[in-house]
Write an enzyme that holds these catalytic residues in place. Structure first.
Site, PDB file in Angstrom:
ATOM      1  N   PRO A  28      -5.318 -41.178  -9.752  1.00  0.00           N
ATOM      2  CA  PRO A  28      -5.320 -42.646  -9.859  1.00  0.00           C
ATOM      3  C   PRO A  28      -6.747 -43.191  -9.823  1.00  0.00           C
ATOM      4  N   GLY A  70       2.161 -39.022   4.196  1.00  0.00           N
ATOM      5  CA  GLY A  70       1.491 -40.324   4.129  1.00  0.00           C
ATOM      6  C   GLY A  70       2.397 -41.388   3.527  1.00  0.00           C
ATOM      7  N   GLY A 128       4.226 -43.665   4.884  1.00  0.00           N
ATOM      8  CA  GLY A 128       4.466 -44.911   5.625  1.00  0.00           C
ATOM      9  C   GLY A 128       3.530 -46.044   5.261  1.00  0.00           C
ATOM     10  N   THR A 129       2.503 -45.756   4.445  1.00  0.00           N
ATOM     11  CA  THR A 129       1.518 -46.801   4.124  1.00  0.00           C
ATOM     12  C   THR A 129       1.149 -46.738   2.644  1.00  0.00           C
ATOM     13  N   GLY A 130       0.497 -47.779   2.176  1.00  0.00           N
ATOM     14  CA  GLY A 130      -0.190 -47.788   0.884  1.00  0.00           C
ATOM     15  C   GLY A 130       0.617 -47.246  -0.283  1.00  0.00           C
ATOM     16  N   TYR A 171     -12.316 -38.559  -9.559  1.00  0.00           N
ATOM     17  CA  TYR A 171     -13.549 -37.779  -9.371  1.00  0.00           C
ATOM     18  C   TYR A 171     -13.268 -36.344  -8.918  1.00  0.00           C
ATOM     19  N   PHE A 213     -13.885 -41.519   3.350  1.00  0.00           N
ATOM     20  CA  PHE A 213     -14.787 -42.625   3.698  1.00  0.00           C
ATOM     21  C   PHE A 213     -16.027 -42.480   2.836  1.00  0.00           C
ATOM     22  N   ARG A 248       0.850 -39.119  10.814  1.00  0.00           N
ATOM     23  CA  ARG A 248       0.578 -38.947  12.239  1.00  0.00           C
ATOM     24  C   ARG A 248       1.171 -40.049  13.106  1.00  0.00           C
ATOM     25  N   ARG A 291      -2.643 -31.314   9.171  1.00  0.00           N
ATOM     26  CA  ARG A 291      -3.730 -30.361   9.435  1.00  0.00           C
ATOM     27  C   ARG A 291      -3.236 -29.181  10.270  1.00  0.00           C
TER      28      ARG A 291
HETATM   29  C1  HXC Z   1     -19.337 -40.735   8.499  1.00  0.00           C
HETATM   30  C2  HXC Z   1     -17.427 -40.388   9.726  1.00  0.00           C
HETATM   31  C3  HXC Z   1     -16.852 -41.593   9.225  1.00  0.00           C
HETATM   32  C4  HXC Z   1     -17.648 -42.379   8.321  1.00  0.00           C
HETATM   33  C5  HXC Z   1     -15.428 -40.678  10.580  1.00  0.00           C
HETATM   34  N1  HXC Z   1     -16.495 -39.867  10.555  1.00  0.00           N
HETATM   35  N2  HXC Z   1     -15.611 -41.725   9.767  1.00  0.00           N
HETATM   36  N3  HXC Z   1     -18.640 -39.965   9.374  1.00  0.00           N
HETATM   37  N4  HXC Z   1     -18.871 -41.896   7.997  1.00  0.00           N
HETATM   38  N5  HXC Z   1     -17.218 -43.517   7.818  1.00  0.00           N
HETATM   39  C6  HXC Z   1     -16.689 -38.647  11.335  1.00  0.00           C
HETATM   40  C7  HXC Z   1     -16.597 -38.911  12.831  1.00  0.00           C
HETATM   41  O1  HXC Z   1     -17.813 -39.414  13.349  1.00  0.00           O
HETATM   42  C8  HXC Z   1     -16.266 -37.518  13.374  1.00  0.00           C
HETATM   43  O2  HXC Z   1     -17.407 -36.713  13.450  1.00  0.00           O
HETATM   44  C9  HXC Z   1     -15.399 -36.923  12.271  1.00  0.00           C
HETATM   45  O3  HXC Z   1     -15.641 -37.713  11.079  1.00  0.00           O
HETATM   46  C10 HXC Z   1     -13.914 -37.013  12.604  1.00  0.00           C
HETATM   47  O4  HXC Z   1     -13.634 -38.361  12.886  1.00  0.00           O
HETATM   48  P1  HXC Z   1     -12.317 -38.779  13.678  1.00  0.00           P
HETATM   49  O5  HXC Z   1     -12.247 -40.270  13.689  1.00  0.00           O
HETATM   50  O6  HXC Z   1     -12.216 -38.040  14.973  1.00  0.00           O
HETATM   51  O7  HXC Z   1     -11.221 -38.129  12.697  1.00  0.00           O
HETATM   52  P2  HXC Z   1      -9.709 -38.427  12.553  1.00  0.00           P
HETATM   53  O8  HXC Z   1      -9.180 -39.236  13.696  1.00  0.00           O
HETATM   54  O9  HXC Z   1      -9.054 -37.133  12.224  1.00  0.00           O
HETATM   55  O10 HXC Z   1      -9.658 -39.406  11.258  1.00  0.00           O
HETATM   56  C11 HXC Z   1      -9.848 -38.883   9.964  1.00  0.00           C
HETATM   57  C12 HXC Z   1     -10.601 -39.882   9.087  1.00  0.00           C
HETATM   58  C13 HXC Z   1      -9.978 -41.315   9.159  1.00  0.00           C
HETATM   59  C14 HXC Z   1     -10.605 -39.330   7.668  1.00  0.00           C
HETATM   60  C15 HXC Z   1     -12.047 -39.977   9.603  1.00  0.00           C
HETATM   61  O11 HXC Z   1     -10.698 -42.216   8.333  1.00  0.00           O
HETATM   62  C16 HXC Z   1      -8.515 -41.312   8.778  1.00  0.00           C
HETATM   63  O12 HXC Z   1      -7.648 -41.082   9.621  1.00  0.00           O
HETATM   64  N6  HXC Z   1      -8.188 -41.581   7.488  1.00  0.00           N
HETATM   65  C17 HXC Z   1      -6.810 -41.575   6.986  1.00  0.00           C
HETATM   66  C18 HXC Z   1      -6.561 -42.610   5.932  1.00  0.00           C
HETATM   67  C19 HXC Z   1      -7.570 -42.693   4.804  1.00  0.00           C
HETATM   68  O13 HXC Z   1      -8.704 -42.195   4.923  1.00  0.00           O
HETATM   69  N7  HXC Z   1      -7.158 -43.344   3.725  1.00  0.00           N
HETATM   70  C20 HXC Z   1      -8.023 -43.555   2.555  1.00  0.00           C
HETATM   71  C21 HXC Z   1      -7.610 -42.651   1.470  1.00  0.00           C
HETATM   72  S1  HXC Z   1      -8.311 -43.198  -0.038  1.00  0.00           S
HETATM   73  P3  HXC Z   1     -18.237 -36.508  14.846  1.00  0.00           P
HETATM   74  O14 HXC Z   1     -19.293 -35.534  14.480  1.00  0.00           O
HETATM   75  O15 HXC Z   1     -18.768 -37.869  15.194  1.00  0.00           O
HETATM   76  O16 HXC Z   1     -17.250 -35.985  15.858  1.00  0.00           O
HETATM   77  C22 HXC Z   1      -8.744 -41.861  -0.976  1.00  0.00           C
HETATM   78  C23 HXC Z   1      -9.252 -42.056  -2.395  1.00  0.00           C
HETATM   79  C24 HXC Z   1      -9.613 -43.435  -2.740  1.00  0.00           C
HETATM   80  O17 HXC Z   1      -8.634 -40.780  -0.568  1.00  0.00           O
HETATM   81  C25 HXC Z   1     -10.303 -43.554  -4.096  1.00  0.00           C
HETATM   82  C26 HXC Z   1     -10.546 -44.996  -4.438  1.00  0.00           C
HETATM   83  C27 HXC Z   1     -10.880 -45.224  -5.866  1.00  0.00           C
HETATM   84  P1  NAP Z   2      -3.614 -44.767   2.948  1.00  0.00           P
HETATM   85  O1  NAP Z   2      -2.610 -45.868   3.021  1.00  0.00           O
HETATM   86  O2  NAP Z   2      -4.691 -44.720   3.962  1.00  0.00           O
HETATM   87  O3  NAP Z   2      -2.813 -43.391   2.910  1.00  0.00           O
HETATM   88  C1  NAP Z   2      -3.193 -42.219   3.559  1.00  0.00           C
HETATM   89  C2  NAP Z   2      -2.001 -41.720   4.339  1.00  0.00           C
HETATM   90  O4  NAP Z   2      -2.275 -40.395   4.807  1.00  0.00           O
HETATM   91  C3  NAP Z   2      -1.656 -42.579   5.565  1.00  0.00           C
HETATM   92  O5  NAP Z   2      -0.291 -42.880   5.553  1.00  0.00           O
HETATM   93  C4  NAP Z   2      -1.992 -41.675   6.741  1.00  0.00           C
HETATM   94  O6  NAP Z   2      -1.097 -41.926   7.834  1.00  0.00           O
HETATM   95  C5  NAP Z   2      -1.776 -40.289   6.131  1.00  0.00           C
HETATM   96  N1  NAP Z   2      -2.529 -39.243   6.821  1.00  0.00           N
HETATM   97  C6  NAP Z   2      -3.859 -39.200   7.067  1.00  0.00           C
HETATM   98  N2  NAP Z   2      -4.183 -38.113   7.767  1.00  0.00           N
HETATM   99  C7  NAP Z   2      -3.022 -37.432   7.957  1.00  0.00           C
HETATM  100  C8  NAP Z   2      -2.702 -36.231   8.629  1.00  0.00           C
HETATM  101  N3  NAP Z   2      -3.644 -35.482   9.214  1.00  0.00           N
HETATM  102  N4  NAP Z   2      -1.401 -35.822   8.632  1.00  0.00           N
HETATM  103  C9  NAP Z   2      -0.446 -36.561   8.032  1.00  0.00           C
HETATM  104  N5  NAP Z   2      -0.686 -37.708   7.391  1.00  0.00           N
HETATM  105  C10 NAP Z   2      -1.963 -38.149   7.355  1.00  0.00           C
HETATM  106  O7  NAP Z   2      -4.373 -44.807   1.516  1.00  0.00           O
HETATM  107  P2  NAP Z   2      -3.814 -44.853   0.008  1.00  0.00           P
HETATM  108  O8  NAP Z   2      -4.806 -45.625  -0.764  1.00  0.00           O
HETATM  109  O9  NAP Z   2      -2.382 -45.254  -0.024  1.00  0.00           O
HETATM  110  O10 NAP Z   2      -3.946 -43.321  -0.424  1.00  0.00           O
HETATM  111  C11 NAP Z   2      -2.813 -42.544  -0.778  1.00  0.00           C
HETATM  112  C12 NAP Z   2      -3.228 -41.415  -1.670  1.00  0.00           C
HETATM  113  O11 NAP Z   2      -3.766 -41.919  -2.899  1.00  0.00           O
HETATM  114  C13 NAP Z   2      -4.323 -40.511  -1.099  1.00  0.00           C
HETATM  115  O12 NAP Z   2      -4.080 -39.175  -1.488  1.00  0.00           O
HETATM  116  C14 NAP Z   2      -5.570 -41.006  -1.773  1.00  0.00           C
HETATM  117  O13 NAP Z   2      -6.566 -40.027  -1.828  1.00  0.00           O
HETATM  118  C15 NAP Z   2      -5.011 -41.325  -3.155  1.00  0.00           C
HETATM  119  N6  NAP Z   2      -5.820 -42.237  -3.944  1.00  0.00           N
HETATM  120  C16 NAP Z   2      -5.877 -43.547  -3.624  1.00  0.00           C
HETATM  121  C17 NAP Z   2      -6.597 -44.408  -4.446  1.00  0.00           C
HETATM  122  C18 NAP Z   2      -6.672 -45.868  -4.181  1.00  0.00           C
HETATM  123  O14 NAP Z   2      -7.381 -46.569  -4.915  1.00  0.00           O
HETATM  124  N7  NAP Z   2      -5.962 -46.408  -3.200  1.00  0.00           N
HETATM  125  C19 NAP Z   2      -7.281 -43.897  -5.573  1.00  0.00           C
HETATM  126  C20 NAP Z   2      -7.213 -42.539  -5.838  1.00  0.00           C
HETATM  127  C21 NAP Z   2      -6.461 -41.714  -5.034  1.00  0.00           C
HETATM  128  P3  NAP Z   2      -1.517 -41.675   9.378  1.00  0.00           P
HETATM  129  O15 NAP Z   2      -2.851 -42.292   9.562  1.00  0.00           O
HETATM  130  O16 NAP Z   2      -0.410 -42.325  10.154  1.00  0.00           O
HETATM  131  O17 NAP Z   2      -1.510 -40.192   9.576  1.00  0.00           O
END
Ligand code: HXC
Ligand code: NAP
Length: 282
Positions: A190, A16, A18-20, A149, A99, A41, A69
């Protein structure tokens, strides 16, 4: 404290990256002399980030598209990084998916998506590289990005909470088991650090954001440089005796949430005067 050559010649693999936050940490590692491989990805996101990071720091970045994965892709990613840089010294498990949703609305595929990226992905990467390090009798450092959490649990992000708790357990368990091989594992929890990926999925409106900021004793969200400096310390040789730990960087959010009487923040000075007067009467 952070001298220019702190990470000189270290090869750091950042999932991950490339972003954030992954990109912010990777950039800091480059400034401190590391060579960095970023994996996720979306190839175009990775390649653009790599170009920009190299231009900004003068360092070397290798982009390797990977879905964590898939254990086969994870192994191919390690091969590619070793072919490019000759070795891997540090693994930063930062890739995540998350999410907000009431749990009863989730399908099993939604659960699998988050657990697959966060828990299985982190485990696959750590296992694959750990086997390689042990076979080569080479030590190394793993840094896992958890969340606050992970240890308390949290509603509305339950797959993430469960997966991150597993990541913390993996960190502690392997720190105990693999210390004998010279492998260190630590994790960071964090608090809120604004990123496009997290904010778009978890804090979509200003009202949402304000709710979170209100609960942070230091009164603000984190700056990327603050996390990047902590990560740099934990992957550097300065922290050679630190392993199996989970370090919070959250402006006091976790302790504030955990303390029963912290809600008394809302009591005004006049109200405290009244309460004191009532106490004196008795
Ligand atoms: C409910 C959801 C949903 C949502 C997706 N799904 N988003 N369900 N609410 N908001 C469901 C879909 O309907 C689908 O189920 C299943 O999840 C898989 O969805 P896909 O879109 O096919 O999955 P995929 O393409 O693999 O994407 C994975 C993802 C997506 C997690 C859903 O959001 C993603 O790529 N995220 C990567 C980056 C990310 O999440 N960054 C944030 C990290 S922040 P069905 O049944 O419909 O097929 C973090 C901590 C932050 O971790 C803490 C802050 C303080
Ligand atoms: P982000 O920019 O969305 O980072 C998530 C990264 O994971 C993206 O670069 C995404 O790239 C990659 N990723 C997702 N699915 C993947 C897969 N299947 N294979 C390989 N790479 C994958 O969000 P962020 O806020 O910087 O989060 C970074 C980390 O910090 C995460 O572990 C998150 O849980 C943690 N965190 C963030 C916060 C916050 O406040 N921002 C707080 C607590 C913890 P692709 O979509 O291109 O794959």
């Amino acid at each position: 404290m952070f001298q220019e050559g702190l990470l000189k010649d270290k090869v750091v693999l950042v999932t991950g990256g490339g972003t954030g936050l992954g990109r912010a940490m990777s950039t800091r590692f480059l400034e401190l002399g590391a060579k960095v491989a970023i994996a996720s990805r979306r190839q175009e996101v990775l390649e653009q980030a790599a170009q920009e990071m190299m231009a900004a720091t003068g360092g070397e970045v290798f982009a390797t598209p990977t879905n964590v994965r898939d254990p086969v892709q994870v192994s191919q990613m390690m091969d590619a990084v070793e072919a490019r840089f000759g070795r891997i010294d540090v693994l930063l498990n930062n890739a995540a998916g998350n999410f907000v949703s009431p749990t009863e609305r989730l399908s099993h595929r939604a659960v699998d998506a988050v657990l697959g990226i966060v828990l299985h992905g982190t485990f696959y990467c750590t296992l694959e590289l750990g086997k390689r390090w042990i076979a080569k009798k080479q030590g190394g450092a793993v840094l896992n990005i958890a969340t606050t959490y992970a240890t308390t649990g949290s509603g509305y992000v339950v797959p993430s909470a469960v997966a991150k708790a597993g990541v913390v357990s993996l960190t502690k368990s392997l720190a105990a088991e693999w210390g004998k091989y010279g492998i260190r594992l630590n994790a960071i929890a964090p608090g809120p650090f604004p990123t496009e990926g997290a904010w778009s999925r978890l804090m979509p409106t200003p009202e949402f954001q304000a709710k979170f900021e209100k609960r942070i004793p230091l009164g603000r969200v984190g700056e990327h440089s603050e996390l990047a400096n902590l990560a740099s310390y934990l992957i550097s040789d300065l922290s050679a005796y630190v392993t199996g730990d989970l370090i919070h960087i959250d402006g006091g959010e976790t302790v504030w949430n955990g303390g029963e009487f912290n809600i008394l923040d809302d009591i005004s000075s006049e109200q405290w005067d009244m309460l004191e007067a009532m106490r004196k009467v008795k």
